[in-house]
Design a protein around this motif. Structure first.
Motif, short mmCIF file in Angstrom:
data_model
loop_
_atom_site.label_atom_id
_atom_site.label_comp_id
_atom_site.label_asym_id
_atom_site.label_seq_id
_atom_site.Cartn_x
_atom_site.Cartn_y
_atom_site.Cartn_z
N LEU A 258 0.82 -1.21 0.00
CA LEU A 258 0.00 0.00 0.00
C LEU A 258 0.86 1.27 0.00
N GLY A 259 2.01 1.19 0.63
CA GLY A 259 2.92 2.33 0.54
C GLY A 259 3.42 2.55 -0.87
N GLY A 260 3.58 1.44 -1.61
CA GLY A 260 3.95 1.57 -3.01
C GLY A 260 2.87 2.25 -3.82
N VAL A 261 1.59 2.05 -3.43
CA VAL A 261 0.49 2.75 -4.11
C VAL A 261 0.63 4.26 -3.91
N GLY A 262 0.89 4.66 -2.67
CA GLY A 262 1.08 6.08 -2.42
C GLY A 262 2.29 6.65 -3.14
N LEU A 263 3.37 5.87 -3.21
CA LEU A 263 4.56 6.31 -3.94
C LEU A 263 4.26 6.43 -5.43
N ALA A 264 3.48 5.50 -5.96
CA ALA A 264 3.11 5.58 -7.38
C ALA A 264 2.26 6.81 -7.65
N VAL A 265 1.33 7.13 -6.74
CA VAL A 265 0.51 8.34 -6.92
C VAL A 265 1.38 9.59 -6.89
N ALA A 266 2.37 9.62 -5.98
CA ALA A 266 3.26 10.78 -5.92
C ALA A 266 4.08 10.93 -7.20
N GLN A 267 4.53 9.82 -7.76
CA GLN A 267 5.31 9.89 -8.99
C GLN A 267 4.45 10.29 -10.19
N ILE A 268 3.21 9.78 -10.24
CA ILE A 268 2.32 10.16 -11.33
C ILE A 268 2.00 11.64 -11.27
N SER A 269 1.86 12.18 -10.07
CA SER A 269 1.54 13.60 -9.94
C SER A 269 2.69 14.49 -10.39
N ILE A 270 3.92 13.98 -10.37
CA ILE A 270 5.06 14.82 -10.75
C ILE A 270 5.54 14.51 -12.17
N ILE A 271 4.93 13.53 -12.84
CA ILE A 271 5.34 13.19 -14.21
C ILE A 271 5.17 14.38 -15.17
N PRO A 272 4.06 15.16 -15.12
CA PRO A 272 3.99 16.33 -16.00
C PRO A 272 5.13 17.32 -15.79
N ASN A 273 5.58 17.49 -14.56
CA ASN A 273 6.75 18.35 -14.32
C ASN A 273 7.98 17.78 -15.00
N VAL A 274 8.16 16.46 -14.90
CA VAL A 274 9.33 15.83 -15.52
C VAL A 274 9.29 15.99 -17.03
N VAL A 275 8.11 15.92 -17.63
CA VAL A 275 7.99 16.10 -19.08
C VAL A 275 8.42 17.51 -19.48
N ALA A 304 20.14 14.01 -5.37
CA ALA A 304 18.78 13.87 -5.91
C ALA A 304 17.89 13.21 -4.86
N PRO A 305 16.62 13.58 -4.79
CA PRO A 305 15.71 12.95 -3.82
C PRO A 305 15.53 11.46 -4.12
N ASP A 306 15.12 10.72 -3.09
CA ASP A 306 14.91 9.28 -3.23
C ASP A 306 13.55 9.02 -3.86
N LEU A 307 13.39 9.47 -5.08
CA LEU A 307 12.17 9.24 -5.85
C LEU A 307 12.55 8.36 -7.02
N PRO A 308 11.90 7.20 -7.16
CA PRO A 308 12.35 6.25 -8.20
C PRO A 308 12.39 6.83 -9.60
N VAL A 309 11.46 7.73 -9.94
CA VAL A 309 11.44 8.26 -11.30
C VAL A 309 12.66 9.12 -11.59
#
Length: 454
Positions: A258-275, A304-309
């Motif tokens: 479930l923590g991975g679900v929250g991490l996935a939501v955080a990464q999806i929310s920042i994907i437009p910034n990465v683009v 760099a932050p510990d964010l997988p993306v």
């Protein structure tokens, strides 16, 4: 009992007040609250999955409220720095809230109608009514649209400021000015589109613009969409190529299911910034990662932050062999913009077509600069994250797309003009510079002849 002593009913006044103020406020607050509840549910799921956490439910709810405020553009002040980075994926919540609230309110409130003059049922009354409607309906309709927009944006901004005041007592304090300004910046264009669509005036508002400006806006938006699509495709390729590193970083975090679900939501929310950061990388200025800089010719990533993306960041500078691939991004966008302008301005003069392409490049540059500026922000005391110079990204994008469009349209017009013009004997004569460089041959002056008729 005299008529002037009869008690007057307050129900019509209350209904009118509800229609003007209560309904738009309720629609805007309900739409914003729905986004807040969704984020709170995600945060509570992540908090409940962490069995070893000693955080109270109130603190978890406060974290969800802070994320919701960051989505609205609020700056969070911490003891060791501030968070001023807006995840553009979460920015969809205030955008959809303003759009839906304005559309719902505009579709429920009727249009104001002009009063007719003359006795009822007479021809003069109907003619006067039609004339009054034709003369005053237009300004009243557009005034009503403006009122709808102001009511929805004001109600949503006040609700965001109220939530910021409620969570201000904790260790993380949200800036009230940044929350209000960020909400207005996102909600104003969304509420405008929603109110016009709810009043069925969106097409009429679009047709009120001059034809050349409509074509330039359409081509500029298409060029900007092509830039975003090319940058997103590049990000997808890079993530796919570095998928083992991304998966290894996620395993090292060990956050659970479930923590991975929250991490996935955080990464999806920042994907437009990465683009948008990838777009700045392709255009040339590059982007900041904390105190480091990632550019095509130099890469300096410190912490760099510990964010997988973010594990897919390039480890070194791009070889010169791969630089032509970066040139393809504005080239494809300029090609799309030029082809749309060529189809929309067929049959017009060449000067008008070139001016349209130049305006389209200006529109694309403004959109690119604003989007890169929105993706820029600061996280803690590490430094900024985002494009190194948003204005330079907009200038380069607009200039390159306009240049590609001008060259392409100019070449098409020149080829068409040469194909339609018949062959003349002067075409076989030597060129101007060849005649200038040829040796001068003195010739005798021609004899003078009189043009006077005999």
């Amino acid at each position: 009992m005299p008529a002037f002593h009869q008690p007057r009913s307050l129900r019509p006044d209350l209904d009118r007040l509800w229609q003007r103020l209560g309904r738009p406020a309720a629609a805007a607050i309900a739409a914003s609250a729905a986004g807040l509840v969704f984020i709170e549910v995600i945060v509570l799921i992540v908090w409940g999955a962490d069995t070893g956490s000693s955080t109270s439910p109130g603190s978890a709810l406060r974290v969800g409220a802070d994320l919701w405020l960051v989505a609205h553009g609020a700056t969070l002040h911490l003891s060791d720095g501030e968070i001023a980075l807006r995840p553009l994926g979460l920015a969809l919540f205030p955008l959809i809230a303003a759009l839906s609230a304005a559309h719902r309110h505009a579709s429920l409130v009727p249009w104001p109608t002009a009063r007719t003059t003359g006795p009822p049922g007479s021809a003069g009354a109907s003619a006067a009514g039609r004339a009054a409607s034709a003369a005053g309906a237009g300004p009243r309709l557009w005034r009503r649209v403006v009122v709808d927009i102001v009511e929805v944006v004001t109600a949503q901004t006040l609700f965001v400021v109220l939530v910021a005041l409620l969570v201000r007592s904790g260790p993380v304090r949200a800036g009230l000015g940044s929350a209000a300004l960020g909400t207005v910046v996102v909600a104003l264009p969304a509420a405008t589109i929603g109110a016009l669509a709810g009043r069925h005036r969106l097409r009429a508002a679009w047709r009120r613009l001059p034809g050349s400006l409509r074509i330039a806006l359409r081509c500029g938006v298409s060029g900007f969409a092509a830039l975003i699509a090319a940058a997103a495709f590049g990000v997808a390729l890079v993530i796919a190529a570095t998928l083992p590193e991304v998966a290894g970083t996620e395993r090292d975090l060990d956050v659970g299911v479930l923590g991975g679900v929250g991490l996935a939501v955080a990464q999806i929310s920042i994907i437009p910034n990465v683009v948008l950061w990838a777009l700045a990388y392709a255009l040339g200025p590059g982007f900041h990662v904390g105190s480091g800089l990632v550019r095509a010719d130099a890469v300096h990533v410190v912490n760099a932050p510990d964010l997988p993306v973010l594990a897919s960041l390039p480890p070194s500078a791009l070889p010169r062999v791969g630089w032509p691939l970066l040139v393809l991004v504005p080239l494809v966008a300029g090609l799309v913009c030029a082809l749309m302008a060529h189809r929309a301005t067929a049959g017009r003069r060449s000067r008008e077509r070139l001016v349209t392409v130049g305006l389209a490049g200006l529109v694309c540059g403004l959109l690119c600069g604003l989007a890169c500026q929105e993706s820029l922000g600061q996280v803690g005391a590490a430094g900024q994250y985002g494009p190194a110079a948003a204005w330079a990204c907009g200038l380069l994008a607009g200039g390159e797309i306009a240049a590609v469009g001008l060259v392409l349209l100019g070449g098409i017009d020149l080829a068409v003009r040469r194909a339609e013009r018949p062959f003349l004997p002067t075409d076989a004569e030597p060129s101007f510079w060849r005649r200038r460089l040829a040796p001068v041959v003195r010739s005798r002056p021609a004899p003078w002849t009189s043009r006077r008729p005999d």
